[in-house]
Each structure stands twice: as structure tokens, then as C-alpha cells.
Scaffold this motif. Structure first.
Motif, mmCIF file in Angstrom:
data_model
loop_
_atom_site.group_PDB
_atom_site.id
_atom_site.type_symbol
_atom_site.label_atom_id
_atom_site.label_comp_id
_atom_site.label_asym_id
_atom_site.label_seq_id
_atom_site.Cartn_x
_atom_site.Cartn_y
_atom_site.Cartn_z
ATOM 1 N N TYR A 149 -3.668 27.247 -33.039
ATOM 2 C CA TYR A 149 -3.802 25.792 -32.846
ATOM 3 C C TYR A 149 -5.248 25.389 -32.528
ATOM 4 C CZ TYR A 149 1.106 26.598 -32.842
ATOM 5 O OH TYR A 149 2.344 27.022 -33.221
ATOM 6 N N ASP A 178 -8.631 16.645 -30.908
ATOM 7 C CA ASP A 178 -7.798 16.984 -32.063
ATOM 8 C C ASP A 178 -7.824 18.499 -32.216
ATOM 9 O OD1 ASP A 178 -7.300 14.313 -32.697
ATOM 10 O OD2 ASP A 178 -9.059 14.171 -33.994
ATOM 11 N N GLY A 184 -1.719 19.806 -37.939
ATOM 12 C CA GLY A 184 -1.487 18.547 -37.235
ATOM 13 C C GLY A 184 -0.581 17.571 -37.947
ATOM 14 N N ASN A 202 6.634 18.685 -37.737
ATOM 15 C CA ASN A 202 5.846 19.173 -36.619
ATOM 16 C C ASN A 202 5.636 20.685 -36.657
ATOM 17 O OD1 ASN A 202 4.611 19.422 -34.053
ATOM 18 N ND2 ASN A 202 6.603 19.956 -33.185
ATOM 19 N N TYR A 204 3.555 21.998 -33.981
ATOM 20 C CA TYR A 204 3.073 22.321 -32.639
ATOM 21 C C TYR A 204 4.247 22.664 -31.724
ATOM 22 C CZ TYR A 204 -1.730 21.005 -33.511
ATOM 23 O OH TYR A 204 -3.020 20.976 -33.978
ATOM 24 N N VAL A 209 2.635 21.246 -26.011
ATOM 25 C CA VAL A 209 2.688 19.808 -25.714
ATOM 26 C C VAL A 209 2.959 19.585 -24.225
ATOM 27 C CG1 VAL A 209 3.938 17.667 -26.195
ATOM 28 C CG2 VAL A 209 3.400 19.251 -28.069
ATOM 29 N N MET A 212 -0.071 20.054 -22.027
ATOM 30 C CA MET A 212 -0.987 18.906 -22.123
ATOM 31 C C MET A 212 -0.441 17.706 -21.338
ATOM 32 S SD MET A 212 -3.633 19.899 -23.850
ATOM 33 C CE MET A 212 -4.439 18.406 -24.439
ATOM 34 N N GLU A 213 0.834 17.433 -21.486
ATOM 35 C CA GLU A 213 1.430 16.279 -20.795
ATOM 36 C C GLU A 213 1.388 16.463 -19.276
ATOM 37 O OE1 GLU A 213 4.538 14.841 -24.286
ATOM 38 O OE2 GLU A 213 5.297 16.004 -22.593
ATOM 39 N N TRP A 219 0.668 12.838 -26.562
ATOM 40 C CA TRP A 219 0.584 13.517 -27.860
ATOM 41 C C TRP A 219 0.946 12.547 -28.989
ATOM 42 C CZ3 TRP A 219 5.103 16.502 -30.274
ATOM 43 C CH2 TRP A 219 4.683 17.169 -31.446
ATOM 44 N N LYS A 222 4.433 12.249 -31.048
ATOM 45 C CA LYS A 222 5.592 11.464 -30.623
ATOM 46 C C LYS A 222 5.531 10.029 -31.150
ATOM 47 C CE LYS A 222 6.913 14.220 -26.611
ATOM 48 N NZ LYS A 222 7.104 14.293 -25.138
ATOM 49 N N HIS A 230 -3.470 15.183 -32.400
ATOM 50 C CA HIS A 230 -4.169 14.316 -31.440
ATOM 51 C C HIS A 230 -3.519 14.283 -30.047
ATOM 52 C CE1 HIS A 230 -6.480 10.592 -30.440
ATOM 53 N NE2 HIS A 230 -5.381 10.249 -29.802
ATOM 54 N N PHE A 231 -4.343 14.568 -29.047
ATOM 55 C CA PHE A 231 -3.931 14.428 -27.652
ATOM 56 C C PHE A 231 -4.953 13.537 -26.960
ATOM 57 C CE2 PHE A 231 -1.965 18.308 -29.028
ATOM 58 C CZ PHE A 231 -0.748 18.343 -28.377
#
Ligand SMILES: [Zn+2]
Length: 250
Positions: A149, A178, A184, A202, A204, A209, A212-213, A219, A222, A230-231
Motif C-alpha cells: 500500500y 494518498d 486506490g 476496494n 485496502y 483503514v 488511520m481512523e 478515508w 467510504k 485518500h486519507f
């Protein structure tokens, strides 16, 4: 045991103040103050999704609650794009009015994988870089399968408008990254039309995810208008989702 409610304030006021230390919300005046800048929160009125996307108020940013569950069927609803509405004046006041101002706040964060290192330039304001580094460390600890990734990444800081618009991208403020662009998936590159972005395949993993959240990044996978690489650092949206979810459980 029933605990007392911590606050009767609107959840979005709580979320904004928790996410951005030093920022204050005046619920009576309906304003947000960032340093020497005071901005209107905006009216409570219903607005069209296009009005929100094109000229979103601070309140409009919270109109769609970011889903904390990893359920990618929610995004099938047209215009379900939690976080895609951005109030430009708020981001300029938080991170800088110009490319030069934002560039002066950038620091390096690094994904240190089993077989590769990948660096992202992110703002140090509001702990964005520290939070990203913590998320990247968590992802790297999940093992060498995560390296894929972080190959062929799309990048991070870039003062530019969003393709097909005149609005500044979140990348302009040093708050967006990114990851691998091949894995992606981006609705414009897929040839989709606005309002009907269609299917999103998807690639990823949920674990990535969630790392990151956990540290305040939403993200684009969603979103109906999907942007799977993209995050973006939007701690106010993650906190708001948690506050709303908690209130629902009471
Ligand atoms: Zn991006």
C-alpha cells in the motif's frame, strides 16, 4: 448505573474544540474562533448536497455522519460523501492562507515497512503529523503484507484545486495523504459521472483503514465519490461520529 451527561452543548461544538485545541465555539453567537479569525458556523437550514459541496458552511461539514463501521454498502447511496464538504475559510484559518504558509509547517512522516520506507510531508499543526506517524507505525507493525500500500504512492502536500473544480484540495493544507494509487481507485479516473459514481472495488484492508481512523484520518473509500487511496486528517469528524454514536446508545 446511569452517568450524567457531560455536556448539553451541540456535539459539533464539542468535536471541534476537542479536535483543534485552542479553537473555540460560541454557541450563542454561532461562531468559531481560530486565533484572530472568527467565522460563522452557518445556519441550520437544509441545503442541497451540491450547495454544500460547492460552498459548505462549517455546520454543513457535519451533515453526513462519517460511518465508523467498515461497511462499504453505505457509500452506494448517491452523494453519501462524509468529509467531502470542506469550509475553505476554516481550513485556511487552521493551517495557512497560502502555499508558503502551509509549506513552513510541514514535517516528514515515514512508513517504515519490511522492505521499503515511504515518506509523506504533513503539517505539524494540531498534531496531524504525529497522529499520522502513529497510524503508520501501527500499520507497519501488521507485517510485510502492508508494504504494497506504500509503493507507488500518490503523495501528500500539494497546493492545488480539486480536479474539475475551483475548490482547494485537502492536500493544499498538508492534511491529506494518498497511498498506492494503483490499488486506490478514484471515481474521476474510473470515468464515473458526478452523482452516480457507481461501483467501487476496494483493495485496502479494514485493518489499515482502522489504524488511520483511530488517529483522526477519514478515508475516501467510504465516499460515494470514492477516492480509495485518500486519507485526510479530520479529527472533528471522527470525534463527532463517536459522540453521536455514544448519544444514540444512551
Ligand atoms: Zn488525495
Amino acid at each position: 448505573m446511569s452517568l450524567p451527561v457531560a455536556s448539553e452543548r451541540p456535539a459539533l461544538s464539542e468535536a471541534l474544540e476537542l479536535a483543534y485545541p485552542g479553537v473555540t465555539v460560541d454557541d450563542v453567537a454561532g461562531t468559531l474562533t481560530i486565533g484572530t479569525t472568527t467565522l460563522p458556523l452557518g445556519a441550520d437550514e437544509e441545503r442541497s448536497v451540491l450547495a454544500r459541496i460547492n460552498d459548505g458552511t462549517i455546520k454543513d461539514q457535519f451533515a453526513i455522519v462519517y460511518p465508523l463501521d467498515f461497511d462499504l454498502t453505505i457509500r452506494e447511496t448517491p452523494w453519501f460523501d462524509p468529509g467531502r464538504v470542506r469550509n475553505d475559510p476554516m481550513f485556511r484559518a487552521l493551517y495557512g492562507e497560502s502555499e508558503r504558509a502551509v509549506a513552513s509547517s510541514l514535517v516528514r512522516t515515514t512508513y517504515r515497512g519490511a522492505a521499503l520506507n515511504t515518506t509523506f510531508a504533513v503539517t505539524r499543526e494540531y498534531c496531524a503529523a504525529q497522529q499520522l506517524q502513529a497510524a503508520l507505525n501501527g500499520i507497519a507493525a501488521d507485517g510485510r503484507a502492508m508494504d504494497q500500500y506504500f509503493a507507488n504512492v500518490g503523495g501528500s502536500f500539494n497546493w492545488r484545486v480539486i480536479a474539475g473544480t475551483r475548490r482547494l484540495s485537502a492536500h493544499s493544507f498538508g492534511i491529506a495523504v494518498d497511498f498506492n494509487t494503483d490499488l486506490g481507485g478514484y471515481w474521476r479516473w474510473a470515468g464515473a459521472v458526478e452523482g452516480d459514481a457507481g461501483e467501487y472495488k476496494n483493495h485496502y484492508p479494514e485493518s489499515l483503514v482502522r489504524h488511520m481512523e483511530r488517529f483522526g484520518f477519514i478515508w475516501g473509500g467510504k465516499w460515494h465519490h470514492f477516492d480509495g487511496m485518500h486519507f485526510e486528517y479530520r479529527p472533528e469528524l471522527i470525534l463527532y461520529a463517536r459522540l453521536v454514536q455514544e448519544a444514540g446508545l444512551r
